[in-house]
Design a protein around this motif. Structure first.
Motif, mmCIF file in Angstrom:
data_model
loop_
_atom_site.group_PDB
_atom_site.id
_atom_site.type_symbol
_atom_site.label_atom_id
_atom_site.label_comp_id
_atom_site.label_asym_id
_atom_site.label_seq_id
_atom_site.Cartn_x
_atom_site.Cartn_y
_atom_site.Cartn_z
ATOM 1 N N SER A 1 0.665 -1.249 0.288
ATOM 2 C CA SER A 1 -0.162 0.002 0.057
ATOM 3 C C SER A 1 1.121 1.366 -0.175
ATOM 4 N N PRO B 1 0.903 5.568 0.436
ATOM 5 C CA PRO B 1 0.053 6.627 1.304
ATOM 6 C C PRO B 1 -0.951 7.222 0.458
ATOM 7 N N SER B 2 -1.998 7.744 1.298
ATOM 8 C CA SER B 2 -3.136 8.821 0.701
ATOM 9 C C SER B 2 -2.502 9.582 -0.505
ATOM 10 N N ARG C 1 -2.359 9.763 -7.773
ATOM 11 C CA ARG C 1 -2.910 8.092 -7.917
ATOM 12 C C ARG C 1 -2.882 7.806 -9.470
ATOM 13 N N SER D 1 -7.134 1.530 -6.458
ATOM 14 C CA SER D 1 -7.079 2.537 -5.394
ATOM 15 C C SER D 1 -8.424 2.173 -4.581
ATOM 16 N N TYR D 2 -8.058 2.520 -3.179
ATOM 17 C CA TYR D 2 -9.360 2.189 -2.111
ATOM 18 C C TYR D 2 -9.173 3.440 -1.294
ATOM 19 N N GLY D 3 -10.528 3.123 -0.556
ATOM 20 C CA GLY D 3 -10.585 4.422 0.538
ATOM 21 C C GLY D 3 -11.446 5.296 -0.198
ATOM 22 N N GLU D 4 -11.841 6.415 0.650
ATOM 23 C CA GLU D 4 -12.616 7.567 0.370
ATOM 24 C C GLU D 4 -12.283 8.741 0.430
ATOM 25 N N ALA E 1 -10.143 11.932 1.564
ATOM 26 C CA ALA E 1 -8.626 12.211 1.673
ATOM 27 C C ALA E 1 -7.816 10.848 2.175
ATOM 28 N N ASP E 2 -8.623 9.907 2.572
ATOM 29 C CA ASP E 2 -8.043 8.543 2.819
ATOM 30 C C ASP E 2 -7.602 7.719 1.395
ATOM 31 N N ARG E 3 -8.040 8.161 0.418
ATOM 32 C CA ARG E 3 -8.017 7.241 -0.672
ATOM 33 C C ARG E 3 -6.481 6.861 -1.062
ATOM 34 N N HIS E 4 -6.119 5.893 -1.319
ATOM 35 C CA HIS E 4 -4.852 5.309 -1.446
ATOM 36 C C HIS E 4 -4.666 4.215 -2.672
#
Length: 164
Positions: free
Chosen positions: A125, A127-128, A134, A150-153, A155-158
């Motif tokens: 992984s 960082p965001s 990305r 890419s995963y997350g929503e 500001a946390d998307r990484h």
């Protein structure tokens, strides 16, 4: 309306993107004047986006070329363009070669993740980061023959890198 018509109606034309660049340049020139920084602006259209680059000699521009500062100025510039044109802008701002510097940093992050995969990890992984960063990571990973998602929503998307 066909899917192709819908896509064509939502894509910006070169003329629209050039206008975005002009609006952005006017905004940025005023900002540079306020900060008493001399800079040369270059406008371009690349990959369906207006691209504005600021180059200058001296200390003033080096303060603006930090990645977080470039990101913040890009968002302010996008808002200025949106306010003027009434349309969302995906404009890219480069200050003093900051985009090339950031790409090299992202390549180093990808290389470190690949080293983890080489050491036996099934995935690595990162960082965001912003959607633009990305996208660069996905391109770099693809160039290296690997897979990324890419995963997350928000500001946390990484991005997660794997071999398959």
């Amino acid at each position: 309306m066909t899917a192709q018509d819908l896509k064509a109606s939502t894509e910006s034309t070169v003329e629209q993107l050039e206008h975005e660049g002009d609006v952005a340049a006017d905004f940025l020139e005023e900002l540079l004047d306020i900060a008493d920084i001399d800079g040369d602006l270059t406008l371009d259209v690349r990959q369906g986006r207006a691209y504005v680059s600021i180059e200058a000699e001296g200390e003033g521009l080096s303060l603006l070329s930090a990645p977080d500062t470039v990101q913040a100025l890009q968002e302010l510039t996008r808002l200025a363009v949106q306010s003027s044109t009434g349309s969302f802008s995906r404009l890219i701002l480069d200050i003093g070669g900051s985009r090339d510097t950031r790409r090299r940093q992202l390549e180093a992050l990808v290389d470190a993740a690949v080293a983890k995969l080489d050491d036996g990890a099934t995935q690595a992984s990162l960082p965001s980061m912003s959607s633009y960063e990305r996208k660069l990571v996905h391109d770099i990973v693809s160039e290296r023959g690997l897979v990324s998602e890419s995963y997350g929503e928000g500001a946390d998307r990484h991005t997660v890198i794997s071999r398959h």
